[in-house]
Design a protein around this motif. Structure first.
Motif, PDB file in Angstrom:
ATOM      1  N   UNK A  12       0.836  -1.209   0.000  1.00  0.00           N
ATOM      2  CA  UNK A  12       0.000   0.000   0.000  1.00  0.00           C
ATOM      3  C   UNK A  12       0.869   1.258   0.000  1.00  0.00           C
ATOM      4  N   UNK A  13       1.951   1.231   0.747  1.00  0.00           N
ATOM      5  CA  UNK A  13       2.858   2.377   0.798  1.00  0.00           C
ATOM      6  C   UNK A  13       3.529   2.614  -0.551  1.00  0.00           C
ATOM      7  N   UNK A  14       3.943   1.549  -1.202  1.00  0.00           N
ATOM      8  CA  UNK A  14       4.548   1.666  -2.537  1.00  0.00           C
ATOM      9  C   UNK A  14       3.544   2.254  -3.515  1.00  0.00           C
ATOM     10  N   UNK A  15       2.315   1.767  -3.483  1.00  0.00           N
ATOM     11  CA  UNK A  15       1.284   2.298  -4.379  1.00  0.00           C
ATOM     12  C   UNK A  15       1.053   3.791  -4.126  1.00  0.00           C
ATOM     13  N   UNK A  16       1.069   4.190  -2.875  1.00  0.00           N
ATOM     14  CA  UNK A  16       0.880   5.612  -2.545  1.00  0.00           C
ATOM     15  C   UNK A  16       1.999   6.457  -3.135  1.00  0.00           C
ATOM     16  N   UNK A  17       3.239   5.983  -3.033  1.00  0.00           N
ATOM     17  CA  UNK A  17       4.373   6.727  -3.580  1.00  0.00           C
ATOM     18  C   UNK A  17       4.299   6.768  -5.102  1.00  0.00           C
ATOM     19  N   UNK A  18       3.967   5.657  -5.721  1.00  0.00           N
ATOM     20  CA  UNK A  18       3.832   5.644  -7.184  1.00  0.00           C
ATOM     21  C   UNK A  18       2.729   6.596  -7.639  1.00  0.00           C
ATOM     22  N   UNK A  19       1.622   6.616  -6.926  1.00  0.00           N
ATOM     23  CA  UNK A  19       0.519   7.525  -7.242  1.00  0.00           C
ATOM     24  C   UNK A  19       0.955   8.972  -7.071  1.00  0.00           C
ATOM     25  N   UNK A  20       1.666   9.261  -5.990  1.00  0.00           N
ATOM     26  CA  UNK A  20       2.179  10.603  -5.714  1.00  0.00           C
ATOM     27  C   UNK A  20       3.106  11.078  -6.826  1.00  0.00           C
ATOM     28  N   UNK A  21       4.064  10.251  -7.213  1.00  0.00           N
ATOM     29  CA  UNK A  21       5.023  10.640  -8.251  1.00  0.00           C
ATOM     30  C   UNK A  21       4.347  10.818  -9.608  1.00  0.00           C
ATOM     31  N   UNK A  22       3.409   9.942  -9.936  1.00  0.00           N
ATOM     32  CA  UNK A  22       2.680  10.073 -11.206  1.00  0.00           C
ATOM     33  C   UNK A  22       1.859  11.367 -11.213  1.00  0.00           C
ATOM     34  N   UNK A  75      13.966   1.336  -9.025  1.00  0.00           N
ATOM     35  CA  UNK A  75      13.660   0.349  -7.982  1.00  0.00           C
ATOM     36  C   UNK A  75      12.849   1.038  -6.903  1.00  0.00           C
ATOM     37  N   UNK A  76      11.963   0.270  -6.280  1.00  0.00           N
ATOM     38  CA  UNK A  76      11.170   0.802  -5.173  1.00  0.00           C
ATOM     39  C   UNK A  76      10.976  -0.321  -4.165  1.00  0.00           C
ATOM     40  N   UNK A  77      11.124   0.006  -2.886  1.00  0.00           N
ATOM     41  CA  UNK A  77      10.974  -0.989  -1.829  1.00  0.00           C
ATOM     42  C   UNK A  77      10.348  -0.313  -0.621  1.00  0.00           C
ATOM     43  N   UNK A  82       7.515   3.055   5.393  1.00  0.00           N
ATOM     44  CA  UNK A  82       8.709   3.717   4.838  1.00  0.00           C
ATOM     45  C   UNK A  82       8.979   3.164   3.442  1.00  0.00           C
ATOM     46  N   UNK A  83       9.129   4.073   2.466  1.00  0.00           N
ATOM     47  CA  UNK A  83       9.361   3.666   1.074  1.00  0.00           C
ATOM     48  C   UNK A  83      10.662   4.298   0.595  1.00  0.00           C
ATOM     49  N   UNK A  84      11.463   3.506  -0.067  1.00  0.00           N
ATOM     50  CA  UNK A  84      12.714   3.965  -0.651  1.00  0.00           C
ATOM     51  C   UNK A  84      12.617   3.802  -2.158  1.00  0.00           C
ATOM     52  N   UNK A  85      12.915   4.880  -2.885  1.00  0.00           N
ATOM     53  CA  UNK A  85      12.928   4.796  -4.344  1.00  0.00           C
ATOM     54  C   UNK A  85      14.328   5.063  -4.849  1.00  0.00           C
ATOM     55  N   UNK A  86      14.704   4.335  -5.875  1.00  0.00           N
ATOM     56  CA  UNK A  86      15.891   4.652  -6.665  1.00  0.00           C
ATOM     57  C   UNK A  86      15.309   5.101  -7.991  1.00  0.00           C
ATOM     58  N   UNK A  87      15.520   6.378  -8.313  1.00  0.00           N
ATOM     59  CA  UNK A  87      14.845   6.921  -9.485  1.00  0.00           C
ATOM     60  C   UNK A  87      15.667   8.034 -10.103  1.00  0.00           C
ATOM     61  N   UNK A  88      15.304   8.372 -11.325  1.00  0.00           N
ATOM     62  CA  UNK A  88      15.850   9.536 -12.002  1.00  0.00           C
ATOM     63  C   UNK A  88      14.728  10.548 -12.111  1.00  0.00           C
ATOM     64  N   UNK A  89      14.938  11.720 -11.520  1.00  0.00           N
ATOM     65  CA  UNK A  89      13.994  12.826 -11.648  1.00  0.00           C
ATOM     66  C   UNK A  89      14.442  13.700 -12.799  1.00  0.00           C
ATOM     67  N   UNK A  90      13.483  14.235 -13.538  1.00  0.00           N
ATOM     68  CA  UNK A  90      13.773  15.113 -14.660  1.00  0.00           C
ATOM     69  C   UNK A  90      13.049  16.434 -14.443  1.00  0.00           C
ATOM     70  N   UNK A  91      13.810  17.516 -14.407  1.00  0.00           N
ATOM     71  CA  UNK A  91      13.242  18.857 -14.320  1.00  0.00           C
ATOM     72  C   UNK A  91      13.491  19.550 -15.647  1.00  0.00           C
ATOM     73  N   UNK A  92      12.446  20.138 -16.199  1.00  0.00           N
ATOM     74  CA  UNK A  92      12.552  20.832 -17.472  1.00  0.00           C
ATOM     75  C   UNK A  92      12.239  22.298 -17.259  1.00  0.00           C
TER      76      UNK A  92
END
Length: 100
Positions: A12-22, A75-77, A82-92
């Motif tokens: 549920x926590x992972x889904x919340x973070x994925x929803x937040x980032x999207x 990656x997301x765990x 507590x959720x940890x993401x390994x991600x690339x953020x892109x700012x334009x």
């Protein structure tokens, strides 16, 4: 009523973070706020820790309309909430595209 298992809480926590980032990528701050707990602790490596939904969304409101945001999650765990993401953020910013 039974308590959710630690595994279910993590999912549920992972889904919340994925929803937040999207939602951030879609510049939908209402949906981003809805994905966060009131007492969220938002930590982005190298930046100050933000406490609370209102403060977290406030940071993104200040950026909204000024720059585009996209994210590629590698990656997301989770452990509990507590959720940890390994991600690339892109700012334009206009023609400038920053990836980190």
């Amino acid at each position: 009523m039974t308590e959710p298992s630690a595994a279910q809480t993590g999912i549920d926590s992972i889904r919340a973070v994925e929803t937040f980032l999207a939602a951030l990528a879609a510049d939908d701050l209402d949906a981003a706020a809805a994905a966060l707990a009131e007492d969220v602790v938002y930590q982005n490596v190298g930046l100050p820790t933000i406490h609370g939904r209102r403060s977290t969304i406030g940071v993104f409101k200040r950026m909204s309309g000024r720059m585009g945001f996209d994210v590629k999650t590698h990656r997301i765990a989770a452990e509990g909430s507590a959720v940890l993401t390994e991600r690339t953020d892109v700012l334009t910013l206009g023609p400038l595209r920053l990836q980190f």
